[in-house]
Write a protein that holds these residues in place. Structure first.
Motif, PDB file in Angstrom:
ATOM      1  N   ASP A  18      23.824 -10.123  -0.325  1.00  0.00           N
ATOM      2  CA  ASP A  18      23.402 -11.508  -0.118  1.00  0.00           C
ATOM      3  C   ASP A  18      22.241 -11.650   0.863  1.00  0.00           C
ATOM      4  O   ASP A  18      21.693 -12.737   1.016  1.00  0.00           O
ATOM      5  CB  ASP A  18      24.576 -12.352   0.384  1.00  0.00           C
ATOM      6  N   THR A  19      21.868 -10.582   1.520  1.00  0.00           N
ATOM      7  CA  THR A  19      20.761 -10.642   2.482  1.00  0.00           C
ATOM      8  C   THR A  19      19.435 -10.727   1.749  1.00  0.00           C
ATOM      9  O   THR A  19      19.148  -9.919   0.869  1.00  0.00           O
ATOM     10  CB  THR A  19      20.756  -9.395   3.390  1.00  0.00           C
ATOM     11  N   ARG A  20      18.637 -11.703   2.127  1.00  0.00           N
ATOM     12  CA  ARG A  20      17.289 -11.802   1.571  1.00  0.00           C
ATOM     13  C   ARG A  20      16.393 -10.819   2.325  1.00  0.00           C
ATOM     14  O   ARG A  20      16.391 -10.801   3.559  1.00  0.00           O
ATOM     15  CB  ARG A  20      16.752 -13.227   1.730  1.00  0.00           C
ATOM     16  N   ARG A  47      19.708   1.478  -6.068  1.00  0.00           N
ATOM     17  CA  ARG A  47      20.168   0.236  -6.693  1.00  0.00           C
ATOM     18  C   ARG A  47      20.681  -0.763  -5.681  1.00  0.00           C
ATOM     19  O   ARG A  47      20.772  -1.950  -5.977  1.00  0.00           O
ATOM     20  CB  ARG A  47      21.242   0.547  -7.705  1.00  0.00           C
ATOM     21  N   GLY A  48      21.058  -0.312  -4.520  1.00  0.00           N
ATOM     22  CA  GLY A  48      21.618  -1.219  -3.520  1.00  0.00           C
ATOM     23  C   GLY A  48      20.902  -1.121  -2.199  1.00  0.00           C
ATOM     24  O   GLY A  48      20.214  -0.149  -1.908  1.00  0.00           O
ATOM     25  N   GLY A  49      21.065  -2.138  -1.415  1.00  0.00           N
ATOM     26  CA  GLY A  49      20.520  -2.144  -0.060  1.00  0.00           C
ATOM     27  C   GLY A  49      19.060  -2.525   0.014  1.00  0.00           C
ATOM     28  O   GLY A  49      18.369  -2.670  -0.986  1.00  0.00           O
ATOM     29  N   ILE A  50      18.638  -2.727   1.240  1.00  0.00           N
ATOM     30  CA  ILE A  50      17.245  -3.047   1.535  1.00  0.00           C
ATOM     31  C   ILE A  50      16.614  -1.807   2.142  1.00  0.00           C
ATOM     32  O   ILE A  50      17.145  -1.233   3.090  1.00  0.00           O
ATOM     33  CB  ILE A  50      17.150  -4.245   2.492  1.00  0.00           C
ATOM     34  N   TRP A  51      15.499  -1.399   1.584  1.00  0.00           N
ATOM     35  CA  TRP A  51      14.794  -0.195   2.001  1.00  0.00           C
ATOM     36  C   TRP A  51      13.347  -0.559   2.304  1.00  0.00           C
ATOM     37  O   TRP A  51      12.655  -1.080   1.441  1.00  0.00           O
ATOM     38  CB  TRP A  51      14.843   0.864   0.898  1.00  0.00           C
ATOM     39  N   ALA A  52      12.909  -0.310   3.526  1.00  0.00           N
ATOM     40  CA  ALA A  52      11.538  -0.610   3.936  1.00  0.00           C
ATOM     41  C   ALA A  52      11.171  -2.061   3.637  1.00  0.00           C
ATOM     42  O   ALA A  52      10.074  -2.361   3.209  1.00  0.00           O
ATOM     43  CB  ALA A  52      10.549   0.354   3.300  1.00  0.00           C
ATOM     44  N   TRP A  56      14.571  -2.172  -4.104  1.00  0.00           N
ATOM     45  CA  TRP A  56      13.769  -1.358  -5.020  1.00  0.00           C
ATOM     46  C   TRP A  56      14.372  -1.195  -6.396  1.00  0.00           C
ATOM     47  O   TRP A  56      13.661  -1.008  -7.357  1.00  0.00           O
ATOM     48  CB  TRP A  56      13.545   0.016  -4.406  1.00  0.00           C
ATOM     49  N   GLY A  57      15.675  -1.240  -6.520  1.00  0.00           N
ATOM     50  CA  GLY A  57      16.316  -0.970  -7.795  1.00  0.00           C
ATOM     51  C   GLY A  57      16.460  -2.182  -8.691  1.00  0.00           C
ATOM     52  O   GLY A  57      17.009  -2.095  -9.760  1.00  0.00           O
ATOM     53  N   ARG A  58      15.968  -3.312  -8.229  1.00  0.00           N
ATOM     54  CA  ARG A  58      16.064  -4.535  -9.031  1.00  0.00           C
ATOM     55  C   ARG A  58      14.733  -4.821  -9.690  1.00  0.00           C
ATOM     56  O   ARG A  58      13.681  -4.490  -9.181  1.00  0.00           O
ATOM     57  CB  ARG A  58      16.442  -5.718  -8.139  1.00  0.00           C
TER      58      ARG A  58
END
Length: 59
Positions: A18-20, A47-52, A56-58
């Motif tokens: 849910d984090t933007r 596919r999950g999480g926020i990276w940099a 990325w996986g969406r």
């Protein structure tokens, strides 16, 4: 580089769906591992999480 820690370590916002990304992008920009994180994400497309500062996986 072994002694560097990502600024997101132990921060639930980076794994919460849910984090933007724009809410944590500033922290990513200050992180000493930002370029390594982005390089990993470009290659692995997690596919999950926020990276940099982004997801990325969406599509």
């Amino acid at each position: 580089m072994d002694d560097l820690q990502p600024l997101c370590i132990n921060d639930q916002r980076f794994i919460d769906d849910d984090t933007r990304p724009d809410t944590v992008r500033g922290l990513c920009a200050q992180c000493p591992l930002n370029s390594s994180c982005a390089e990993y994400a470009r290659t692995a497309r997690p596919r999950g999480g926020i990276w940099a500062g982004r997801r990325w996986g969406r599509s």
